[in-house]
Structures are given as structure tokens and as C-alpha cells.
Design an enzyme around this catalytic site. Structure first.
Site, PDB file in Angstrom:
ATOM      1  CD  GLU A  63      -0.245  -6.321   5.099  1.00  0.00           C
ATOM      2  OE1 GLU A  63       0.690  -7.244   5.316  1.00  0.00           O
ATOM      3  OE2 GLU A  63      -0.500  -6.204   3.751  1.00  0.00           O
TER       4      GLU A  63
ATOM      5  N   GLY B  10       0.094  -5.273   0.440  1.00  0.00           N
ATOM      6  CA  GLY B  10      -0.886  -5.316  -0.644  1.00  0.00           C
ATOM      7  C   GLY B  10      -0.381  -5.935  -2.004  1.00  0.00           C
TER       8      GLY B  10
ATOM      9  CD  GLU C 249      -3.759  -8.192   1.368  1.00  0.00           C
ATOM     10  OE1 GLU C 249      -3.330  -7.150   1.248  1.00  0.00           O
ATOM     11  OE2 GLU C 249      -4.575  -8.628   2.004  1.00  0.00           O
TER      12      GLU C 249
ATOM     13  CB  ALA D 227      -0.930   0.043   1.452  1.00  0.00           C
TER      14      ALA D 227
END
Ligand SMILES: NC(=O)c1ccc[n+]([C@@H]2O[C@H](COP(=O)([O-])OP(=O)(O)OC[C@H]3O[C@@H](n4cnc5c(N)ncnc54)[C@H](O)[C@@H]3O)[C@@H](O)[C@H]2O)c1
Length: 704
Positions: A130, A107, A110, A68
Site C-alpha cells: 500500500e 488487502g 490482510e 483491493a
């Protein structure tokens, strides 16, 4: 510049059969809004183009995507979200391959987990870090990874937060192939093969087989949790990570994903995550010097010289060797040199016995270190770091010798903890090349490096020291010349109060328990025993100051762990501190001798008197411009002294508590104490009166 938008490019190969979507958002393909919306447009284009039979997503050499864009945290996130992108991938009937070079983290991983296949370069690393920001992977990571590699392995990766090398990810089943050679071409071959194979592409969300062991044994994740959460007791993020993995096992995919999102939203507003995100940014800021002209270039460093093979010199040499930089260690006599190098080898052997280093790697590192008793070897160094005894005359003599021998332009650093770098610099005719590089013990382990800027230190020298810090894996902060620099100067305030607490009514184990409960790995007295009480005793004697209890312990030969007794008692061969009635007797007698009436002191008072005087000193340090930012002080305490990261460092913590409360408590304690340093500092008074926090202070230059 891409053709979808500035950061995403769409092209085809094999006469339009394969769509190649490239992510190009330097430096690490952070998943900011442009990248997210570009990805949606590109994926939709691939979906709608009937000629396209398979899709490859590829990043840059450095990163598929490191996750992110955390500068977007705390702001309303503009759609599409990463969850939307992965949901879109789930609707595709054409195989999508994630081609991972460099990093696929958070992210970014992911996104890759949302693809049907993952291939990677040998040096690639994947992971879900995270938890280190007090969060959990909130775009399906906690639901897809357990389905690919099993709940236990996934919990380890998600709760640990560390990146996983490609080979291990392959063995676990998180990726499908590691490709050698021309990565792009090989990944394209892989994609082509999947296009040719046809059939319904496999989605992680549909897999159930790897969940079977956890489904069959409902206590499995409890046991895993017990093991993994022990060290992070009480922290919400690791526990939420485990709960999310549990949801993957027990719930249907969509329900599990809902649970994951709910847990994520809870963590996002938690004070722990706020603190951890502060630290993330603070660490990056700390390496920047606001007044450094952009034209300044660091000097190349090919070889290092360390003077002194004692506790610090050996550890510093290891830092260079670990980074692949050859290092010469200079001692006065062969015996001291041999002892020092033996200790270095012993440290590496301990790492091998713990499984964190291989024999081959140790040999490689030892080969970088060579010792000598010829001071002339100083001439070999692009950087020379002095780590001899803490005596000004000796250091001045050594720097005069260094000045005669060192290469022109070499960086000349002292590892002194307490001495004036300006005075040391004056022993040379090149004070512009001199600065402090203050490592923390053990130097090969502790991440912090205080870089001490003296009045004549050049920007080039500072840039070079910062760059060395980066290369040897340290977290750096530039500080000014003052007694104890930033970290030890604040620590001294805590040490004074710790001793006073003992005189007034507390016992060492009461104080340590309060500091441990706050989140430090160790209390001040157990730490004193570990470092050796004689060190401070010697310094106090030289300065003519007293510390009644510590002095009495030292006079009784209780130097800490090394003598089996200090503030605590130690069984032979053990490092476990045991409360000692003997010490209690000494403390009580000292209070009586000094005419102090002892009283019961609660944990709250202990905690306040351990933390607030340090914050007060931090305010003085900022006023004197000995630190550039309040957040630099946070970094120093987190990486040098074990301040709990989830409390964000002392100055961040102070802002959360509220400065007017801290001012009031300090004023209260000052009124009842002989410790004048408890009086609220002017900047603390001022900010408190204005209702502001330390975070409101602008970045400043170090006073020289
Ligand atoms: N120990 C710590 O926790 C710590 C932390 C940060 C900084 N420091 C600072 O680091 C420096 C070294 O501390 P230490 O704990 O490693 O001390 P130490 O006593 O373990 O080692 C000092 C070494 O320097 C050698 N030495 C003395 N004179 C020399 C000379 N002329 N040429 C070459 N070598 C010489 C000695 O033989 C000895 O091996 C001090 O300035 C200290 O203040 C120490």
C-alpha cells in the site's frame, strides 16, 4: 461461476466437515464488491453449518488475492468492507486456513492475516504494498502483522512495500507452512489436521509475545524509523505506516485498529497518494495502443541479437539475459567485444557484492550471452537491436546489412536517441519491421523503454516490441518520431534553461539544490557530470550550436566525473560533487563576457524555470501527437528521469498547479528571455483558457 455468486464458490469435503471457499475473480482476485459480499455469505454459511469443523479459503494459481480493487478508490465503497470480513473471521470458533498460491498482497494478505492459519506454495509471495500508492494497509494489516512477526520486521515489510517470498515469510512467522506437491490436497490435509486438533483457533489479534521486544525498548521503533524513513523523507505514507506499527505496540488491538483507520483516511486524501495512484493507472495505460486491432498477434521471440557492445549494447544484452532470453552480441573487433562483455560481467559482480545476485545466478545469466565478430549472426535473431555509434550513415549501412541477413519477419530496432527512425527504416526493404527501442542508461537498470513508431511500422512489430518490453521488465510507452522523442525532447528545454540560469545569476549548486528539493534524485548539473559533458559538447559541435558555460568547461578538459571535474570538483574515487570556486569564476567571467548583468535568483524561480518549460514542451508533444496520452509523458519522466513518483509526473503536476498559472509564469519568463521556446504552447493556452487540465485530453493515436 461459483454457487455463492459469480466469483465465490462454497463446497465441502470430508462429508461436510471441511468447508472450501474458493475465490475466483480473475485475473488476480481483486477484492471488489462481489468478492467481498460473496466471502461474507460463504463464511457465514460455514459458521452456521454445524457439520463444518474447519474452513479453507483458497484462490487461483495466480493469486490468493492481489488486494483491493483500486478502480473502486475514490468512490463510496459499498459494504461489506474488508474490515467487516476480517471482523467476521475473528468471531469464528472454527479454524480458518488461508491457502495461498501466487500472490497475497495488500488487502489480500490482510484477509489471510485475519484467518487463523496461513499456508502457501513455494512460489507464493505475500506483502503489503500500500505504501507504494501513498497509503497504508487499512484493514488490520499494520496491527496483525507485528503481532505475528514482531514490530521491527513488520515495519520493514510495511514501509518497504515489497513482496516477501514464501520461504522468508515462513521464517518470520507470517505464514505457518510452505507446502510442496498437490497444493490444494496438501492444504486440505493441513485444514483437516487443524479440525482434528480442536481447541480455540489462534487469532493474530490475541498474540502479544512478538511485541515484547518493542514494548521493552520504546526507542526500538525510533531507530527502525530513522533507518527506513531516511530515503523517503517528508513523505506522509511511510511515516504513517510507522505510526500505525507503533500503535500496534502501544495500544490494545481495537484502539490500534482505530488509529490505523484514521491514518488511512488521512492518506487517502493526500496529494501524494493521489499522484501515486495516478501513476499506478498511467503505467498500465501506457502499454496500450488505442488503434491496435484486437486480431494483431505478437511474434514469438526466442533469441535476441544486439549490435554493439558499448555502454548501451551491454546493458541491453543484460536485460535479455536477465529474462532468460539467449542473446548474441555483435562487435566489429575482438578487443571491443571482450571489453564490452567484461563490463557486463563486472556489472553482475557488483550486484553480487551488493548481495542482490548469487554466483550461480550470474553464471546462468552470463551463459545466455555470447559474443561474436561475425555479422552473419544477425540471422539468429527474432529481434535485432542496433546500439552502435550515433551516426546516421553508419546506422543506414548497418540496417542495409541487417536487411540482407536477418530472418524474414524479425523485429529490427534501433536504440538511437536522436536520429530519424524513418530514414533508418528506409535503408531496408522491410520498413514495416523497423522501429525504435530507446533504452535509458544504464539499460539494465532504468525501467523505461520508449518504443518509437515510425511511419511504416506494422502493428505486429509494435505488439512484439511491447511484449518484449513486458518480458524484460520494462515500462513501455509508444512515442512518435521527433527530435529526442518524448523524454529527451523535454529534457532539452530544461537544459537550455539551466544554462541560462547560470548566465543570469545562479550557480550550479543553487539549481541542483532546487531540483533536489523538488524531489528529483539528482540535479541537472550533477547529472551532466555523471553522464559526461563531452557527449553534449560533441553533439552541439556537430549541429553548430553553443552552450557558453558547458562549452568553456569542456574546452578546459572538465568532462565531469570521469575527469574528476565538471560543474563540480570530485575527489579521486569519489562521486560526491563539491562546489568549485573555479567553476564560479568561469561562470562569472562568461556572464561578463556576454554582457549579462547577474542578479540574485531565488529557489522558486529556479524551480519554475526547470519544470514549466518541460511541461510546455509536453503540450507541444501532445499537439503533434508524438505521445498518445498526457499520462504517458508522466510515465516517461518517472521511469526514465527520476521525476518524483509522489508528484505524479510533469503533466499531472501541471494539472495540480493549474494550467493558467503555468501559462502566466511562462509568458512572464518569455517576455524577459531570448529563449523563444518559453512562449506558452497553443495547447497549454487553450486548456488554460478553458479552465481544463491535460487529463481532460482524450487518448490519441501517434502521428506517423
Ligand atoms: N549512452 C547513453 O546514455 C544512451 C542512451 C540511449 C541511447 N543511446 C544510443 O545508443 C547507441 C549506442 O550508444 P552507446 O553509448 O552505447 O555508445 P558506445 O560508444 O558506448 O558503444 C557503441 C559500440 O558500437 C560498436 N560498433 C560501432 N560500429 C559497429 C558495427 N558496425 N558493428 C558492431 N558494432 C559496432 C562500437 O565498437 C562500440 O562498442 C547510440 O545510438 C546512442 O545514441 C545512448
Amino acid at each position: 461461476m461459483g454457487n455463492i455468486n459469480a466469483v465465490v464458490n462454497f463446497e465441502t469435503a470430508d462429508d461436510g466437515r471441511i468447508a472450501v471457499i474458493s475465490l475466483d475473480n480473475p485475473p488476480v482476485n481483486a477484492l471488489g464488491h462481489a468478492l467481498r459480499s460473496g466471502l461474507v455469505a460463504a463464511i457465514e454459511r460455514a459458521r452456521d453449518d454445524h457439520a463444518v469443523a474447519a474452513v479453507m479459503l483458497i484462490g487461483t494459481a495466480r493469486a490468493f488475492s492481489a488486494g483491493a480493487d483500486i478502480s473502486e478508490f475514490g468512490k463510496p465503497r459499498k459494504p461489506p468492507s474488508l474490515i467487516d470480513i476480517v471482523a467476521l473471521l475473528d468471531t469464528l470458533a472454527k479454524p480458518v486456513v488461508a491457502a495461498i498460491s501466487g500472490l497475497a498482497l495488500g488487502g489480500g494478505f490482510e484477509l489471510a492475516l485475519g484467518c487463523h492459519y496461513r499456508v502457501a506454495t513455494q512460489s507464493a509471495r505475500v506483502g503489503l504494498p500500500e505504501v507504494k500508492l501513498g497509503l497504508l494497509p487499512g484493514a488490520g494489516g499494520t496491527q496483525r502483522l507485528p503481532r505475528l512477526i514482531g514490530a521491527e520486521a513488520a515495519a520493514e515489510i510495511i514501509i518497504g512495500g515489497d513482496p516477501v517470498p514464501a520461504a522468508k515469510a515462513l521464517a518470520l512467522g507470517a505464514i505457518d507452512a510452505v507446502l510442496e506437491g498437490d497444493f490444494r490436497a496438501k492444504a486440505l490435509d493441513f485444514t483437516r489436521a487443524k479440525a482434528a486438533a480442536g481447541g480455540k483457533p489462534p487469532r493474530a489479534r490475541d498474540r502479544e509475545d512478538k511485541l515484547a521486544p518493542a514494548k521493552a525498548d520504546p526507542a526500538l521503533l525510533d531507530r527502525v524509523g530513522e533507518k527506513l524513513l531516511r530515503r523517503v523523507k517528508g513523505l506522509p505514507a511511510p511515516k504513517a505506516c510507522l505510526d500505525a506499527v507503533r500503535a500496534a505496540v502501544n495500544l490494545a488491538f481495537d484502539e490500534g485498529q482505530k488509529k490505523e483507520l484514521a491514518l488511512f483516511m488521512e492518506l487517502l486524501t493526500s496529494p501524494e497518494s493521489k499522484a501515486q495512484r495516478h501513476v499506478f493507472f498511467a503505467e498500465r495505460e501506457a502499454a496500450k495502443l488505442p488503434d491496435m486491432p484486437a486480431s494483431v498477434k505478437e511474434k514469438p521471440i526466442h533469441r535476441a541479437v544486439v549490435i554493439g557492445a558499448g555502454t548501451m549494447g551491454g546493458g541491453i544484452a543484460m536485460c535479455f539475459a536477465n529474462a532468460g532470453i539467449p542473446v548474441r552480441v555483435i562487435e566489429t573487433e575482438q578487443a571491443a567485444l571482450t571489453r564490452g562483455l567484461d563490463r557486463v560481467a563486472e556489472n553482475y559482480r557488483i550486484a553480487i557484492s551488493r548481495g542482490s545476485l548469487t554466483e550461480a545466478e550470474m553464471d546462468k545469466r552470463m551463459a545466455q550471452i555470447s559474443g561474436t565478430i561475425d555479422f552473419g549472426a544477425v540471422a539468429e535473431g527474432d529481434v535485432v537491436i542496433e546500439a552502435v555509434f550515433e551516426e546516421m550513415d553508419l546506422k543506414r549501412r548497418i540496417f542495409a546489412d541487417i536487411d540482407r541477413l536477418a530472418k524474414p519477419g524479425a523485429l529490427l530496432a534501433s536504440n538511437t536517441s536522436t536520429l530519424d527512425i524513418n530514414e533508418i527504416a528506409r535503408a531496408t526493404k522491410r520498413p514495416e519491421d523497423v522501429l525504435g527501442m530507446h533504452f535509458f542508461s544504464p539499460a539494465n537498470v532504468m525501467r523505461l523503454l520508449e518504443i518509437v513508431r515510425a511511419s511504416k511500422t506494422s502493428f505486429e512489430a509494435l505488439a512484439t516490441a511491447l511484449s518484449i518490453g513486458r518480458r524484460i521488465g520494462k515500462v513501455t510507452s509508444v512515442v512518435g518520431v521527433c527530435d529526442g522523442f518524448v523524454g529527451n525532447r523535454m529534457l532539452a528545454r530544461r537544459t537550455t534553461q539551466a544554462e541560462m540560469l547560470l548566465l543570469e545569476g545562479a550557480l550550479p549548486w543553487d539549481v541542483d539544490a532546487a531540483v533536489l528539493a523538488f524531489g528529483f534524485p539528482m540535479g541537472p548539473f550533477a547529472m551532466g557530470d555523471l553522464a559526461g559533458l563531452d557527449v553534449g559538447w560533441r553533439i552541439r559541435k556537430a549541429r553548430g550550436v553553443k552552450a557558453a558555460i558547458s562549452d568553456t568547461l569542456c574546452e578546459a578538459g572538465r568532462f565531469g566525473q570521469k575527469t574528476g571535474a565538471g560543474y563540480y570538483r570530485y575527489e579521486p574515487g569519489s562521486r560526491t560533487p563539491n562546489p568549485d570556486p573555479e567553476v564560479e569564476k568561469i561562470i562569472l567571467a562568461t556572464s561578463e563576457r556576454l554582457g549579462i548583468k547577474r542578479r540574485r535568483i531565488g529557489a522558486e524561480e529556479i524551480t519554475e524555470r526547470m519544470m514549466y518549460p518541460m511541461i510546455n514542451e509536453g503540450a507541444r508533444i501532445l499537439e503533434e501527437r508524438m505521445a498518445m496520452r498526457a499520462s504517458d509523458i508522466d510515465i516517461i519522466w518517472i521511469y526514465g528521469y527520476g521525476w518524483p513518483v509522489w508528484r505524479g509526473g510533469p503533466m499531472f503536476y501541471a494539472d495540480q498547479v493549474g494550467l493558467s498559472h503555468i501559462r502566466d509564469r511562462l509568458a512572464h519568463y518569455a517576455a524577459n528571455s531570448t529563449d523563444k521556446m518559453l512562449t506558452p504552447a497553443p495547447w497549454l493556452e487553450k486548456l488554460a483558457a478553458e479552465g481544463k487540465g491535460f487529463a481532460s485530453l482524450p487518448v490519441q493515436t501517434i502521428a506517423v
